[in-house]
Design a protein around this motif. Structure first.
Motif: not given
Length: 90
Positions: A38-42, A24-26
């Motif tokens: 994007x940094x948060x999700x990574x 889901x995050x990807x």
């Protein structure tokens, strides 16, 4: 007291949920352009990968085989979200 197989099964359920979260995050990180998001999700992906590694090691210690992917339910949920998004933008 729980038997070893029940514990392995529950640990594998948590592993699946973490894989589902990673998928889901990807998917979301591919759809946003904000670099801080994007940094948060990574970071979330990296954290979940660490959880998975630790949980898989525990499953192995208990003599089980750790799950290596997310759940069917998670895949169906992501597919449903894509389907809804496709038709809501028309």
């Amino acid at each position: 007291m729980r038997n070893q197989n029940e514990i392995i099964e529950e640990l594998n359920d948590v592993i699946e949920k973490n894989y589902d979260a990673i998928h889901g995050y990807r998917k979301v990180s591919e759809k946003v352009s904000d670099k801080s998001l994007i940094r948060f999700f990574n970071r979330q992906i990296n954290e979940r990968e660490g959880f998975i590694s630790e949980l898989q090691e525990e499953v192995r210690k208990l003599g089980g085989t750790p799950d290596t992917d997310g759940s069917t339910k998670g895949a169906l949920h992501r597919g449903w979200i894509d389907f809804k998004r496709h038709f809501s933008h028309r």
